[in-house]
Design a protein around this motif. Structure first.
Motif, PDB file in Angstrom:
ATOM      1  N   ARG A  42     -16.628  61.127  43.443  1.00 25.12           N
ATOM      2  CA  ARG A  42     -15.617  60.122  43.091  1.00 25.12           C
ATOM      3  C   ARG A  42     -14.394  60.215  44.003  1.00 25.12           C
ATOM      4  NH1 ARG A  42     -19.621  57.732  40.805  1.00 25.12           N
ATOM      5  NH2 ARG A  42     -19.849  57.916  38.539  1.00 25.12           N
ATOM      6  N   LEU A  43     -13.961  61.432  44.276  1.00 24.42           N
ATOM      7  CA  LEU A  43     -12.810  61.601  45.166  1.00 24.42           C
ATOM      8  C   LEU A  43     -13.099  61.033  46.555  1.00 24.42           C
ATOM      9  CD1 LEU A  43     -11.809  65.245  44.176  1.00 24.42           C
ATOM     10  CD2 LEU A  43     -10.366  63.238  43.915  1.00 24.42           C
ATOM     11  N   ASN A  44     -14.268  61.341  47.086  1.00 19.67           N
ATOM     12  CA  ASN A  44     -14.640  60.831  48.413  1.00 19.67           C
ATOM     13  C   ASN A  44     -14.776  59.317  48.407  1.00 19.67           C
ATOM     14  OD1 ASN A  44     -14.665  63.478  49.223  1.00 19.67           O
ATOM     15  ND2 ASN A  44     -16.887  63.680  49.254  1.00 19.67           N
ATOM     16  N   LEU A  45     -15.322  58.774  47.307  1.00 19.01           N
ATOM     17  CA  LEU A  45     -15.451  57.321  47.192  1.00 19.01           C
ATOM     18  C   LEU A  45     -14.083  56.650  47.234  1.00 19.01           C
ATOM     19  CD1 LEU A  45     -17.012  54.679  46.525  1.00 19.01           C
ATOM     20  CD2 LEU A  45     -16.746  55.292  44.102  1.00 19.01           C
ATOM     21  N   ALA A  46     -13.117  57.208  46.495  1.00 20.17           N
ATOM     22  CA  ALA A  46     -11.788  56.604  46.443  1.00 20.17           C
ATOM     23  C   ALA A  46     -11.138  56.579  47.827  1.00 20.17           C
ATOM     24  CB  ALA A  46     -10.912  57.368  45.449  1.00 20.17           C
ATOM     25  N   TYR A  47     -11.231  57.695  48.546  1.00 20.02           N
ATOM     26  CA  TYR A  47     -10.627  57.721  49.885  1.00 20.02           C
ATOM     27  C   TYR A  47     -11.379  56.775  50.830  1.00 20.02           C
ATOM     28  CZ  TYR A  47      -8.115  59.587  53.892  1.00 20.02           C
ATOM     29  OH  TYR A  47      -7.303  59.716  54.996  1.00 20.02           O
ATOM     30  N   ARG A  48     -12.689  56.770  50.717  1.00 20.82           N
ATOM     31  CA  ARG A  48     -13.505  55.937  51.609  1.00 20.82           C
ATOM     32  C   ARG A  48     -13.202  54.456  51.404  1.00 20.82           C
ATOM     33  NH1 ARG A  48     -18.002  58.014  50.130  1.00 20.82           N
ATOM     34  NH2 ARG A  48     -18.891  56.297  48.906  1.00 20.82           N
ATOM     35  N   VAL A  49     -13.088  54.029  50.146  1.00 17.96           N
ATOM     36  CA  VAL A  49     -12.794  52.619  49.849  1.00 17.96           C
ATOM     37  C   VAL A  49     -11.404  52.252  50.366  1.00 17.96           C
ATOM     38  CG1 VAL A  49     -12.338  50.992  47.980  1.00 17.96           C
ATOM     39  CG2 VAL A  49     -14.372  52.455  47.895  1.00 17.96           C
ATOM     40  N   ALA A  50     -10.438  53.163  50.176  1.00 18.00           N
ATOM     41  CA  ALA A  50      -9.081  52.883  50.651  1.00 18.00           C
ATOM     42  C   ALA A  50      -9.033  52.821  52.174  1.00 18.00           C
ATOM     43  CB  ALA A  50      -8.127  53.949  50.128  1.00 18.00           C
ATOM     44  N   ALA A  51      -9.724  53.751  52.837  1.00 16.06           N
ATOM     45  CA  ALA A  51      -9.712  53.788  54.300  1.00 16.06           C
ATOM     46  C   ALA A  51     -10.374  52.547  54.886  1.00 16.06           C
ATOM     47  CB  ALA A  51     -10.411  55.047  54.793  1.00 16.06           C
ATOM     48  N   ARG A  52     -11.415  52.048  54.214  1.00 15.21           N
ATOM     49  CA  ARG A  52     -12.102  50.852  54.710  1.00 15.21           C
ATOM     50  C   ARG A  52     -11.153  49.659  54.747  1.00 15.21           C
ATOM     51  NH1 ARG A  52     -16.972  48.349  51.279  1.00 15.21           N
ATOM     52  NH2 ARG A  52     -15.184  47.610  50.084  1.00 15.21           N
ATOM     53  N   SER A  53     -10.209  49.620  53.816  1.00  9.51           N
ATOM     54  CA  SER A  53      -9.236  48.525  53.786  1.00  9.51           C
ATOM     55  C   SER A  53      -7.923  48.888  54.460  1.00  9.51           C
ATOM     56  CB  SER A  53      -8.963  48.108  52.332  1.00  9.51           C
ATOM     57  OG  SER A  53     -10.141  47.630  51.723  1.00  9.51           O
ATOM     58  N   GLY A  54      -7.851  50.092  55.038  1.00 12.71           N
ATOM     59  CA  GLY A  54      -6.664  50.487  55.781  1.00 12.71           C
ATOM     60  C   GLY A  54      -5.438  50.771  54.937  1.00 12.71           C
ATOM     61  N   VAL A  55      -5.620  51.202  53.682  1.00  3.66           N
ATOM     62  CA  VAL A  55      -4.469  51.439  52.804  1.00  3.66           C
ATOM     63  C   VAL A  55      -4.315  52.919  52.438  1.00  3.66           C
ATOM     64  CG1 VAL A  55      -4.591  49.109  51.841  1.00  3.66           C
ATOM     65  CG2 VAL A  55      -5.799  50.977  50.690  1.00  3.66           C
ATOM     66  N   GLU A  56      -5.029  53.802  53.148  1.00  2.00           N
ATOM     67  CA  GLU A  56      -4.987  55.217  52.753  1.00  2.00           C
ATOM     68  C   GLU A  56      -3.611  55.843  52.950  1.00  2.00           C
ATOM     69  OE1 GLU A  56      -6.585  55.364  57.034  1.00  2.00           O
ATOM     70  OE2 GLU A  56      -6.467  53.983  55.340  1.00  2.00           O
ATOM     71  N   ARG A  57      -2.789  55.262  53.817  1.00  2.00           N
ATOM     72  CA  ARG A  57      -1.437  55.803  54.039  1.00  2.00           C
ATOM     73  C   ARG A  57      -0.345  54.899  53.480  1.00  2.00           C
ATOM     74  NH1 ARG A  57      -2.182  58.033  60.296  1.00  2.00           N
ATOM     75  NH2 ARG A  57      -3.796  59.584  59.769  1.00  2.00           N
ATOM     76  N   GLU A  58      -0.719  53.877  52.784  1.00  2.00           N
ATOM     77  CA  GLU A  58       0.265  52.955  52.217  1.00  2.00           C
ATOM     78  C   GLU A  58       0.994  53.602  51.046  1.00  2.00           C
ATOM     79  OE1 GLU A  58       0.048  48.483  50.377  1.00  2.00           O
ATOM     80  OE2 GLU A  58      -0.745  48.901  52.388  1.00  2.00           O
ATOM     81  N   SER A  59       2.323  53.463  51.030  1.00  2.00           N
ATOM     82  CA  SER A  59       3.131  54.059  49.973  1.00  2.00           C
ATOM     83  C   SER A  59       2.858  53.385  48.636  1.00  2.00           C
ATOM     84  CB  SER A  59       4.625  53.953  50.298  1.00  2.00           C
ATOM     85  OG  SER A  59       4.941  54.736  51.433  1.00  2.00           O
ATOM     86  N   VAL A  60       2.741  54.209  47.605  1.00  2.00           N
ATOM     87  CA  VAL A  60       2.471  53.713  46.260  1.00  2.00           C
ATOM     88  C   VAL A  60       3.526  54.286  45.321  1.00  2.00           C
ATOM     89  CG1 VAL A  60       0.850  53.721  44.328  1.00  2.00           C
ATOM     90  CG2 VAL A  60      -0.010  53.546  46.679  1.00  2.00           C
ATOM     91  N   ARG A  61       4.222  53.427  44.602  1.00  3.24           N
ATOM     92  CA  ARG A  61       5.149  53.859  43.565  1.00  3.24           C
ATOM     93  C   ARG A  61       4.457  53.657  42.228  1.00  3.24           C
ATOM     94  NH1 ARG A  61      11.070  51.223  42.922  1.00  3.24           N
ATOM     95  NH2 ARG A  61      11.360  52.269  44.934  1.00  3.24           N
TER      96      ARG A  61
END
Length: 489
Positions: free
Chosen positions: A156-175
Motif C-alpha cells: 500500500r505504501l509503495n502504491l501510494a507513492y507510485r500513484v502520486a509520482a505518476r501524476s507528479g505530485v509527490e513533492r507537492e505541499s499538502v496542508r
C-alpha cells in the motif's frame, strides 16, 4: 477522479458530519477510536458514495481521529507497567483502526489508478499523504509487538507513492489541517516510513520504537531519498514491487522504479542532540509521557540511530552456521542466578529450537507462550539439551515472522559464567562473573540494577574476599547492568 452520482449516506449532510466529529472529540482516546471505526467501515465500498465524496468524509474522520490515536500510543506504552490485558486490548483496537483506514485509502488509490481522467492535483496529493501516514502507523503498531509486518502494508505504501509520482505530485505541499500552517508531502511521509524501517524494529522495544519515530520527525529535513544510489545509500526500495525497503549491500541490477535512502547527513544533528540530552537539555515532545524522566532510553535510541545511519554498512565479522538442536533457557537475571547457585532452586527451563550460531551469537526459535515473555535486553542463561555447561547472553533481536516463527537473536556474553555473592557497601547482591578473577586484570560483572555499581565491589568467597574497583565501561540491559571492574592488587 471522475465524479459519480452521489446518493445518500448519513454523513453526507454537513451538520451530521460535524456532529460526529464533535462527539469524537469528547470521547476518551480509546473510545474515540472505537467510535470512528464503524463510520469509516461504512464508507468502504458504499454504493451510496462516489469516490470524491467518500474521500472527503474519510479525510474528515481521519483528521478527527489523529489526536486520540496519538494518545492511544501513550496509553499502550504506559500499560506495560499496569495491565497486560489492557495493553492487548489497546493494541487490538488501535492496530485494527489503522488497518481499516489503510484499506479505505488503498481502495480509493486503486480506483484512481484505474481512472482515465486525472484527479485534481491537491486531492491526489492529500489522498496519497494520508494513505502513507496510515500505512506507517499500521507498520509501527505491528512492530510494537515485534511483528510480523504484513506484506500488504508496504504494498500500500509503495502504491501510494507510485500513484502520486505518476501524476507528479509527490513533492507537492499538502496542508492537512486548515487551522495550521504546517505542510507535508508524499515524499516526506514516505521518507519517514523508510527511515523508521531502516532502524530495525526487531532491535527496538515499543518504547524505543516510539522514541525513534519522534526522532525521525525531528531530523527528517536532513534525511535523503533519491532516485539514484549514492556513496552513503543505506537502503533501497522498488516501488514497482510490494516488498519493504532492503539494506543495499550492492547496487541492484533490475529495478522498476527505485528509491534510495540515506540517513548519513542526519548523524551530525543526532550527535549534537545526544550531547544536549546528556547535559539534561531535552527538546520538548521527544520524551514519553509515562517515562518523562528517562533520558537514558532516549540516549540509547540516539546512539542506535547514529550507528545504523553511519556511512559504513555493518559487516558480519563471524559467519553464521546452521546449528540444529535444542537449548534449555533460563529467562532473566534472577532465574539464571538461582540456576547458577543451585539448579534445584531454579525456575522452569524453557525448551527452544536452535537455528544458527556464530562466534558471538545464537539464533533460536521460541514457542508462542515464551515469546510473549521475552523482551529485548533480557538476560538469558542457556545450555544444550544434552549438556550442562551454562552460557549467558542477552536478547538483541526479537521478531515474529509471517510464517509463524518467533525468532530470537541472542548476543553471547560469556561461555563460562560463574555465580557469586558480593557486597556493594550497602547490601549483598547476587552477581555473575563473566571473566576469571586475575589480579591486575579487568573482569566483567553482571549485577542487578539495584546494585551500587559505582562503588568498589567485594566478592565474598569461602576462604577470601576479593576487592574489585569499578572501571568506566558499563552497559545496561533490561534487568541487569554489565560493568567492568579491576581486580585490585
Amino acid at each position: 477522479m471522475r465524479a459519480q452520482q452521489v446518493q445518500f449516506h448519513p454523513l453526507s449532510e454537513k451538520h451530521a458530519l460535524e456532529q460526529v466529529v464533535r462527539e469524537l472529540s469528547r470521547h476518551e482516546p480509546a473510545d474515540a477510536i472505537g467510535a470512528a471505526g464503524p463510520w469509516i467501515d461504512s464508507l468502504v465500498g458504499s454504493p451510496d458514495l462516489g469516490p470524491n465524496e467518500c474521500a472527503r468524509l474519510l479525510f474528515a474522520l481521519d483528521e478527527a481521529s489523529q489526536a486520540p490515536a496519538r494518545n492511544c500510543v501513550e496509553l499502550y506504552l504506559a500499560a506495560r507497567h499496569k495491565s497486560a490485558s489492557e495493553r492487548k486490548r489497546l493494541w487490538a483496537l488501535t492496530h485494527g483502526f489503522w488497518s481499516m483506514v489503510l484499506e479505505a485509502y488503498a481502495d480509493l488509490l486503486i480506483m484512481h489508478a484505474a481512472e482515465r481522467e486525472p484527479s485534481a492535483r491537491s486531492f491526489l496529493a492529500q489522498l496519497a499523504v494520508r494513505a502513507i501516514r496510515a500505512g506507517a502507523q499500521r507498520a509501527k503498531w505491528d512492530a510494537f509487538r515485534h511483528g510480523p509486518i504484513d506484506d500488504v502494508v508496504w504494498a500500500r505504501l509503495n502504491l501510494a507513492y507510485r500513484v502520486a509520482a505518476r501524476s507528479g505530485v509527490e513533492r507537492e505541499s499538502v496542508r492537512l489541517r486548515a487551522d495550521r500552517d504546517a505542510t507535508t508531502s508524499v515524499e516526506r511521509e514516505y521518507l519517514r516510513a523508510v527511515a523508521l524501517h531502516s532502524l530495525g524494529p526487531d532491535q527496538l522495544d515499543a518504547d524505543r520504537l516510539e522514541l525513534a519515530s519522534r526522532l525521525v520527525h525531528y531530523v527528517s529535513p536532513r534525511l535523503e531519498l533519491n532516485s539514484r544510489p549514492g556513496t552513503t545509500t543505506l537502503y533501497w526500495v522498488d516501488l514497482g514491487h510490494t516488498l519493504p525497503p532492503a539494506r543495499m549491500m550492492q547496487v541492484p541490477q533490475q529495478i522498476v522504479q527505485g528509491l534510495f535512502f540515506s540517513g548519513a547527513s542526519a548523524t551530525l544533528a543526532l550527535h549534537e542532540l545526544l550531547e544536549l540530552v546528556s547535559a539534561g537539555n531535552v527538546p520538548a515532545g521527544l520524551l514519553l509521557q509515562h517515562d518523562a524522566g528517562n533520558t537514558a532510553g532516549l540516549s540509547s535510541v540516539l546512539s542506535h540511530m547514529i550507528r545504523v545511519w553511519s556511512n559504513d554498512a555493518p559487516l558480519r565479522r563471524y559467519r553464521r552456521h546452521p546449528v540444529p538442536g535444542r537449548l534449555l533457557v533460563a529467562m532473566g537475571l534472577q532465574e539464571f542466578s538461582l540456576r547458577l547457585g543451585s539448579e534445584e532452586h531454579g525456575g522452569l527451563l524453557r525448551d527452544w529450537s536452535m537455528r544458527d550460531a556464530s562466534t558471538h551469537g545464537v539464533g533460536v526459535e521460541a514457542p508462542e507462550g515464551d515469546v510473549d515473555e521475552v523482551q529485548l535486553g533480557m538476560l538469558l542463561g542457556m545450555h544444550s539439551s544434552d549438556g550442562n555447561r551454562w552460557r549467558v547472553g542477552t536478547v538483541r533481536r526479537l521478531w515474529r515472522t509471517a510464517k509463524g516463527c518467533n525468532q530470537v537473536g541472542i548476543e553471547l556474553l560469556g561461555n563460562e559464567p560463574v555465580g557469586a555473592v558480593a557486597d556493594d557497601g550497602a547490601q549483598r547482591v547476587k552477581i555473575i562473573l563473566l571473566d576469571p578473577l586475575r589480579r591486575g586484570l579487568p573482569v566483567r560483572v553482571i549485577l542487578p540494577l539495584s546494585a551500587r555499581s559505582e562503588r568498589p565491589l567485594y566478592v565474598l568467597g569461602q576462604n577470601r574476599t576479593v576487592k574489585l574497583l569499578p572501571l568506566p565501561e558499563r552497559e545496561y540491559g533490561l534487568d541487569h547492568e554489565i560493568r567492568s571492574y579491576l581486580f585490585a592488587v
